[in-house]
Design a protein around this motif. Sequence first.
Motif, PDB file in Angstrom:
ATOM      1  N   MET A  94       0.892  -1.181   0.000  1.00 28.22           N
ATOM      2  CA  MET A  94       0.000   0.000   0.000  1.00 28.22           C
ATOM      3  C   MET A  94       0.929   1.229   0.000  1.00 28.22           C
ATOM      4  N   ASN A  95       0.651   2.151  -0.935  1.00 28.53           N
ATOM      5  CA  ASN A  95       1.555   3.288  -1.041  1.00 28.53           C
ATOM      6  C   ASN A  95       1.221   4.342   0.000  1.00 28.53           C
ATOM      7  N   ILE A  96       2.224   4.788   0.681  1.00 32.72           N
ATOM      8  CA  ILE A  96       1.991   5.819   1.704  1.00 32.72           C
ATOM      9  C   ILE A  96       2.190   7.198   1.088  1.00 32.72           C
ATOM     10  N   ILE A  97       3.103   7.269   0.103  1.00 26.50           N
ATOM     11  CA  ILE A  97       3.351   8.554  -0.568  1.00 26.50           C
ATOM     12  C   ILE A  97       3.308   8.317  -2.076  1.00 26.50           C
ATOM     13  N   GLN A  98       2.568   9.156  -2.794  1.00 26.20           N
ATOM     14  CA  GLN A  98       2.594   9.085  -4.267  1.00 26.20           C
ATOM     15  C   GLN A  98       2.838  10.493  -4.823  1.00 26.20           C
ATOM     16  N   CYS A  99       3.832  10.585  -5.687  1.00 22.54           N
ATOM     17  CA  CYS A  99       4.049  11.883  -6.344  1.00 22.54           C
ATOM     18  C   CYS A  99       3.894  11.648  -7.838  1.00 22.54           C
ATOM     19  N   VAL A 100       3.198  12.549  -8.491  1.00 20.69           N
ATOM     20  CA  VAL A 100       3.022  12.430  -9.945  1.00 20.69           C
ATOM     21  C   VAL A 100       3.477  13.749 -10.574  1.00 20.69           C
ATOM     22  N   GLU A 101       4.542  13.660 -11.389  1.00 21.31           N
ATOM     23  CA  GLU A 101       5.035  14.827 -12.124  1.00 21.31           C
ATOM     24  C   GLU A 101       5.229  16.026 -11.182  1.00 21.31           C
ATOM     25  N   LEU A 102       5.762  15.733  -9.992  1.00 22.39           N
ATOM     26  CA  LEU A 102       5.875  16.783  -8.975  1.00 22.39           C
ATOM     27  C   LEU A 102       7.059  17.670  -9.300  1.00 22.39           C
ATOM     28  N   SER A 103       6.794  18.980  -9.454  1.00 22.77           N
ATOM     29  CA  SER A 103       7.982  19.851  -9.613  1.00 22.77           C
ATOM     30  C   SER A 103       7.781  21.090  -8.757  1.00 22.77           C
ATOM     31  N   LYS A 104       8.908  21.669  -8.343  1.00 29.30           N
ATOM     32  CA  LYS A 104       8.830  22.820  -7.445  1.00 29.30           C
ATOM     33  C   LYS A 104       9.924  23.779  -7.854  1.00 29.30           C
ATOM     34  N   SER A 105       9.563  25.040  -8.039  1.00 30.49           N
ATOM     35  CA  SER A 105      10.625  26.002  -8.375  1.00 30.49           C
ATOM     36  C   SER A 105      10.486  27.216  -7.480  1.00 30.49           C
ATOM     37  N   PHE A 106      11.629  27.681  -7.034  1.00 26.84           N
ATOM     38  CA  PHE A 106      11.672  28.908  -6.227  1.00 26.84           C
ATOM     39  C   PHE A 106      12.155  30.012  -7.156  1.00 26.84           C
ATOM     40  N   GLY A 107      11.208  30.829  -7.624  1.00 26.75           N
ATOM     41  CA  GLY A 107      11.622  31.845  -8.609  1.00 26.75           C
ATOM     42  C   GLY A 107      12.115  31.110  -9.840  1.00 26.75           C
ATOM     43  N   ARG A 108      13.348  31.357 -10.242  1.00 25.79           N
ATOM     44  CA  ARG A 108      13.825  30.687 -11.474  1.00 25.79           C
ATOM     45  C   ARG A 108      14.456  29.340 -11.150  1.00 25.79           C
ATOM     46  N   ARG A 109      14.803  29.153  -9.880  1.00 24.71           N
ATOM     47  CA  ARG A 109      15.558  27.924  -9.561  1.00 24.71           C
ATOM     48  C   ARG A 109      14.584  26.748  -9.527  1.00 24.71           C
ATOM     49  N   GLN A 110      14.874  25.761 -10.361  1.00 17.90           N
ATOM     50  CA  GLN A 110      14.038  24.556 -10.404  1.00 17.90           C
ATOM     51  C   GLN A 110      14.537  23.600  -9.335  1.00 17.90           C
ATOM     52  N   ALA A 111      13.832  23.523  -8.206  1.00 22.27           N
ATOM     53  CA  ALA A 111      14.331  22.640  -7.151  1.00 22.27           C
ATOM     54  C   ALA A 111      13.979  21.191  -7.481  1.00 22.27           C
ATOM     55  N   LEU A 112      12.769  20.976  -7.964  1.00 20.57           N
ATOM     56  CA  LEU A 112      12.374  19.590  -8.306  1.00 20.57           C
ATOM     57  C   LEU A 112      11.823  19.593  -9.723  1.00 20.57           C
ATOM     58  N   GLN A 113      12.252  18.607 -10.523  1.00 16.72           N
ATOM     59  CA  GLN A 113      11.756  18.558 -11.905  1.00 16.72           C
ATOM     60  C   GLN A 113      10.987  17.271 -12.145  1.00 16.72           C
ATOM     61  N   ARG A 114       9.672  17.401 -12.200  1.00 18.98           N
ATOM     62  CA  ARG A 114       8.772  16.295 -12.610  1.00 18.98           C
ATOM     63  C   ARG A 114       9.139  14.990 -11.914  1.00 18.98           C
ATOM     64  N   VAL A 115       9.063  15.016 -10.583  1.00 21.27           N
ATOM     65  CA  VAL A 115       9.392  13.798  -9.799  1.00 21.27           C
ATOM     66  C   VAL A 115       8.155  12.920  -9.740  1.00 21.27           C
ATOM     67  N   THR A 116       8.312  11.670 -10.129  1.00 24.83           N
ATOM     68  CA  THR A 116       7.207  10.714  -9.979  1.00 24.83           C
ATOM     69  C   THR A 116       7.733   9.540  -9.180  1.00 24.83           C
ATOM     70  N   CYS A 117       7.193   9.342  -7.988  1.00 22.38           N
ATOM     71  CA  CYS A 117       7.672   8.162  -7.214  1.00 22.38           C
ATOM     72  C   CYS A 117       6.566   7.721  -6.282  1.00 22.38           C
ATOM     73  N   ALA A 118       6.651   6.488  -5.864  1.00 24.72           N
ATOM     74  CA  ALA A 118       5.662   5.947  -4.917  1.00 24.72           C
ATOM     75  C   ALA A 118       6.438   5.251  -3.819  1.00 24.72           C
ATOM     76  N   ILE A 119       6.099   5.567  -2.591  1.00 20.72           N
ATOM     77  CA  ILE A 119       6.844   4.992  -1.459  1.00 20.72           C
ATOM     78  C   ILE A 119       5.889   4.097  -0.685  1.00 20.72           C
ATOM     79  N   ASP A 120       6.306   2.851  -0.497  1.00 18.81           N
ATOM     80  CA  ASP A 120       5.432   1.889   0.198  1.00 18.81           C
ATOM     81  C   ASP A 120       5.480   2.143   1.688  1.00 18.81           C
ATOM     82  N   ALA A 121       4.470   1.611   2.339  1.00 20.15           N
ATOM     83  CA  ALA A 121       4.385   1.799   3.797  1.00 20.15           C
ATOM     84  C   ALA A 121       5.370   0.853   4.482  1.00 20.15           C
ATOM     85  N   GLU A 122       5.700   1.197   5.686  1.00 23.06           N
ATOM     86  CA  GLU A 122       6.519   0.365   6.572  1.00 23.06           C
ATOM     87  C   GLU A 122       7.814  -0.097   5.920  1.00 23.06           C
TER      88      GLU A 122
END
Lengths: 297, 234, 124, 239
Positions: free
Chosen positions: A1-29
């Motif tokens: 069972m996935n505890i965390i799911q990210c789909v195309e997650l990206s985060k930018s602070f102003g021009r700085r791209q901190a995260l670029q299209r992160v897709t991952c799934a983290i299982d529980a325990e």
Amino acid sequence: MNIIQCVELSKSFGRRQALQRVTCAIDAEKIIGIIGLNGAGKSTLLNIFAGYLKPTTGSCKVFNENPFNNIQTAANMIFIDDQLSFSEYLSLEDILKMGADFYPNWQNELAYRMLDYAGIDLTAKHQQLSKGQLATFNLVYGLVSRCALTILDEPMNGMDEVIRTDFYRAILKEYLAFPRTFLITSHHLQEMESILEEILLIDEGSVIAHAPLDEFKEQLISLSGPSDELADLLSETEVYAQKIVAGMTSAVVGASKLFVSEEILRTKGIKVSTLTASEVCMYLTNKKGRDIDAIFD
Amino acid sequence: MIVTTIFFFTSILLVIAIFQILSKLGKKTKRIWTPKRIMIGITSYIILGLTAFIYISFFSDSKIPVLSSSDIKQVEKKFDQIPKYDQEFNSSYLTSDYKKKTWEINFDGDTLPVVINNDDNNLSLNIRQRYNDNIESGKALITYYQFPFIVNGVDLSDEVPLPDVYVAQNQLFIESFSKQQVNYNRLKATIGFLDFNRGAERYEMDNSYSNFIVIDIPRGTEIEDSQGLIYYLE
Amino acid sequence: MHVHLDGTTPIYIQIAEWLQHEIIADRLQADQKVYSQYQLAELFNINPATAGKGLTILLEEQLLYKKRGLGMFVTMDAKERILLKRRNEILTKMAQEIVLEAKRLLVSDEELLVLIRKTQEGLE
Amino acid sequence: MQSLTNISLKTIVKKQVKWEAKLNISALSSLVIVQIIFGVLTSSSGSASSGHGHGNLDVRFSIYSLDTFLIVSAIWAFIVALLFTTKAYRVDDLSVISSRTSSTIANIFVMIMYSFIAVIIMISTYYLQVLGILLVEKKSFVTEGLFISPSTFILCFSSICLFGALGLLFGTSFKGPVVIKIFLSTFMVFSFIYIFMTPNIIPLMMLPNLMISVLCLLVATLCFCLTIWIANKSEVSRK
């Protein structure tokens, strides 16, 4: 069972791209190591999981809810890093009392025993602790809260060697006693390797690899032998690093594309050896062709 | 308004400055002032305030009554007719319970020159002359009447300084003492600024007819009123 | 219990080999319950999943069998199978290395056979 | 899988209020000190004075009322609210179960509680000041309404609450170093009040106390809701 799911997650602070299209799934325990250079986006990712930052694009679900400013995820999660701060009026004992008041699965006696083991005086104030003691207390605080998702951002930095190995074991024992999901970022991968189950490698804001530990380590192998023997072999596979010294070459190549069986390699006098996880990480994130020797040649 | 604005901004700066000092101080004394002790400190401060209140309201003796606007209106209703009586030279309003002081003077001859020394215009007196049959000649009776003098709801009739009445060179002198300063602390557990702007709730009484001097002279004697301030009364 | 982390052999294989060693040394008898992955994790200070992987290797080689809800047990012929496997897999690999080494050191076949016979006598 | 604990926002807010009210008590002690200082300052002349000259009698009334203390408490509430929103305090919330909403609501409740206590402290200081004057000069005391009327109490409470709410609102909307934040927002709010409110504050004053209180509380609740809305949107930087 996935505890965390990210789909195309990206985060930018102003021009700085901190995260670029992160897709991952983290299982529980599971105990998962999040590895990456400083500034690779580890903390940003963790802050998004913790609900402190909003993703610029894409989505992130923790306990399949949007974690941002969400009291339910906050109730089942704890984020321990060196920024953990408490009011100056609280002694360590008060802090433990406060933790007990907030966190339902709080283990107070365990906290007392752990802090006693680490030799930390409970009447001291959080701000007075040395860097190592601070890291120890924060780790204990994170462990005894027994949250379903425990995020430890470089929990060990500042601790000296002896305490570090003890507390790796403490994390494992706590995991066995109360299975939960641990996300641990650390620079001491080789020390931590044994207790990890999976590794999430982040470089320049994107997830390069996310696999169980052994699979992750078997990705690359190192070949060393006479250059001419190796030359034709290296052309077929993807080479991550190569060094030619006096007719002998040692190279790190992707193991998946290597079709030659080990016996033939041995007959050709080529020595095959596996790499440690941290070495694999280093080569995977190593900028292609960047080689310290080049500076000295 | 200027005063309040200056006060307003200085208090801001003062509070901010105090805050900075406190936070610096606080850092050093963090160990001593634990939340529990601060709480005790605050509750004892409040209890102290409570006892102060009890002390003030029950034990403080200097109680000066304050008239509400309705009382003042009643008082004033009583004294509205004074100017009317005055015009009709009727002295019935000068009843004895307002009599503050009487002087008895002797003088020769049948004319009494009266000098009113009001150069520093401290006297707002209404001076009256009246014939009185049962005074022998050569004598005169000067009485000072003080009616309620209400300022800010406080009756200050007792505070008004009496004039100085004496005879010299067969002349009657009426002078006022020097200006007298009276200080009062008005305590009102409300927002003064609001009351002030809501207009004086308290109805300010017109105090121009608040005191009289009556000179009683026997029939046949005359008052020499060089300044023309003395009026005749029955 | 110590697991060498220098990356030469993966931890789960080391676990599997340690368990096989236990079976050969009769510390784990036939039909006896084997350590659970959590006990192994505690014993070797490793992640239970890695320990679990070690157990599954032995399961696939039919050295252990699973009873639902009870855990893993040593199969009847586990010991013999391990000995046999070790004999033909590991021994042959060692033999290969010796031959290769001999060729490099220009040792003829006869000399090699004489050497082996002498070491056997030395052991008796 | 460990069953997830679901905790209602209410319980978390309650816990946060309990702890924050205890830990930030130093704000109240600083109020007491500020009040004492201002009490001593204004003890000589009272918060206002009116003089009446009539004939040879010059009457000077020094009026001792709650004005100074109310202004001081309002400013104090504003600054304390601002301090609550500074990073130093906000980061402490992140060490326990909290979300922006829960922390903001907790701050609001703590602010309301402190405003209530502030009124009581204000009144205590007033009575202590009066006691002080009484002991110093025995005579000439005109006591009109010594017992504070409920409407005045509520008026004081709602105005302090209003300034607290303004503090929280400005604190949450400005992000930046503390000192600049305090000076900037204090200056802005009070000059705003002075420029816009003073001319037409007079008709506002005409309203009876309770009406003003209701008005203050309405504006305060508006500020509170705005603060919560802004906080919900804002990210938290842990660095």
